[in-house]
Design an enzyme around this catalytic site. Sequence first.
Site, PDB file in Angstrom:
ATOM      1  N   LYS A  52       0.852  -1.095  -0.037  1.00 63.18           N
ATOM      2  CA  LYS A  52      -0.041  -0.305  -0.112  1.00 63.18           C
ATOM      3  C   LYS A  52       0.332   0.556  -0.134  1.00 63.18           C
ATOM      4  CE  LYS A  52      -3.959  -3.007   1.626  1.00 63.18           C
ATOM      5  NZ  LYS A  52      -4.393  -2.972   2.743  1.00 63.18           N
ATOM      6  N   GLN A  96      -5.417  -2.086   9.157  1.00 66.66           N
ATOM      7  CA  GLN A  96      -5.457  -3.489   8.192  1.00 66.66           C
ATOM      8  C   GLN A  96      -6.121  -4.804   9.649  1.00 66.66           C
ATOM      9  OE1 GLN A  96      -3.706  -3.928   5.069  1.00 66.66           O
ATOM     10  NE2 GLN A  96      -3.936  -6.415   5.871  1.00 66.66           N
ATOM     11  N   ASP A 119     -12.171   2.351   2.849  1.00 66.20           N
ATOM     12  CA  ASP A 119     -11.838   0.591   2.786  1.00 66.20           C
ATOM     13  C   ASP A 119     -13.456   0.439   3.149  1.00 66.20           C
ATOM     14  OD1 ASP A 119     -10.128  -1.174   2.924  1.00 66.20           O
ATOM     15  OD2 ASP A 119      -9.541  -0.505   5.494  1.00 66.20           O
TER      16      ASP A 119
HETATM   17  N1  GUN Z   1      -7.147  -7.315   5.641  1.00 72.06           N
HETATM   18  C1  GUN Z   1      -7.434  -8.409   5.111  1.00 72.06           C
HETATM   19  N2  GUN Z   1      -8.109  -7.329   2.981  1.00 72.06           N
HETATM   20  C2  GUN Z   1      -7.989  -6.269   3.845  1.00 72.06           C
HETATM   21  C3  GUN Z   1      -8.859  -5.204   3.012  1.00 72.06           C
HETATM   22  O1  GUN Z   1      -9.131  -4.658   2.227  1.00 72.06           O
HETATM   23  N3  GUN Z   1      -8.361  -3.936   4.592  1.00 72.06           N
HETATM   24  C4  GUN Z   1      -8.376  -3.856   5.962  1.00 72.06           C
HETATM   25  N4  GUN Z   1      -8.261  -3.033   6.090  1.00 72.06           N
HETATM   26  N5  GUN Z   1      -8.022  -4.758   6.198  1.00 72.06           N
HETATM   27  C5  GUN Z   1      -7.237  -5.655   5.107  1.00 72.06           C
END
Ligand code: GUN
Length: 284
Positions: A52, A96, A119
């Site tokens: 990211k 996350q 998200d």
């Molecule tokens: N963990 C696995 N996929 C995601 C996601 O798309 N966003 C977040 N914040 N955590 C994750």
Amino acid sequence: MAKIISGKEVSAQVKERVRLENERLKSKGIETGLAVVIVGNDPASKVYVNNKKKACETVGFKSFEYALPEETTQQELLDLVEVLNKDTKVNGILVQLPLPKHIDETAIINAISPNKDVDAFHPINVGKIMVGDYAFLPCTPAGVMELIKSTGVDICGKNCVVIGRSNIVGKPMAMLLLHSNGTVTICHSKTKNLREICSQADILIASVGKPNFVTTDMVKDNAIVIDVGINRLENGKLCGDVNFNEVEPKASYITPVPGGVGPMTIAMLMQNTLTASKIQNGID
Ligand code: GUN
């Protein structure tokens, strides 16, 4: 033989679109920033967070990383979210998941300002997706939609089957397909006749979290098969939810793992961060 849908290529196109649009914001003196918060030492999460950060660099965003220790309390994390909610340099906040067991994920998600919830996990944004009037895309499902769009196949009227009913993928995936006029079925661990239902799908989306779960007998001739699964095998290799070697000859299009849906999730996150920045700066 199926055509392979390259998530690497499609995600590069999405990121380039975002980069160009971000140039326009920069020319108006607007900087866009994404805060990424990780708690604990989950190795997979560390890889995602790093990817990211790299994507932010590619599109020209600032990224602010907060790597907190495993023993961080829920209140400490809530306090950080509150600081980030108020920080005008931060347009998007991503915490996350999964979080350590002693932290209530829902409490954290609900504390993120809906305007910075890149998200699209906050109930306000989930509700907006449900009614079909939303600014923030659910990242993984929106990435899947881009991949389907890249095939040129129209979803309207197609039988779409989603295997998996998670809040992150299965449920919002079904909504986006429905908004595109697909006839949508969601299957899950209690579904009877799973094989029969899947084998009627023109578009089959696997988000189960079980390696090689989708076998050739579950796939209709010439179906589009999208594999959302990322499973690590004992030998360390990554493997999807679809048995690629078996299914590929039967499908019209198929996504690989890795290099399919994975890169798309991050590209759509960049798109959402840009949207957040535009909304917060009053730009169309
Ligand atoms: N963990 C696995 N996929 C995601 C996601 O798309 N966003 C977040 N914040 N955590 C994750």
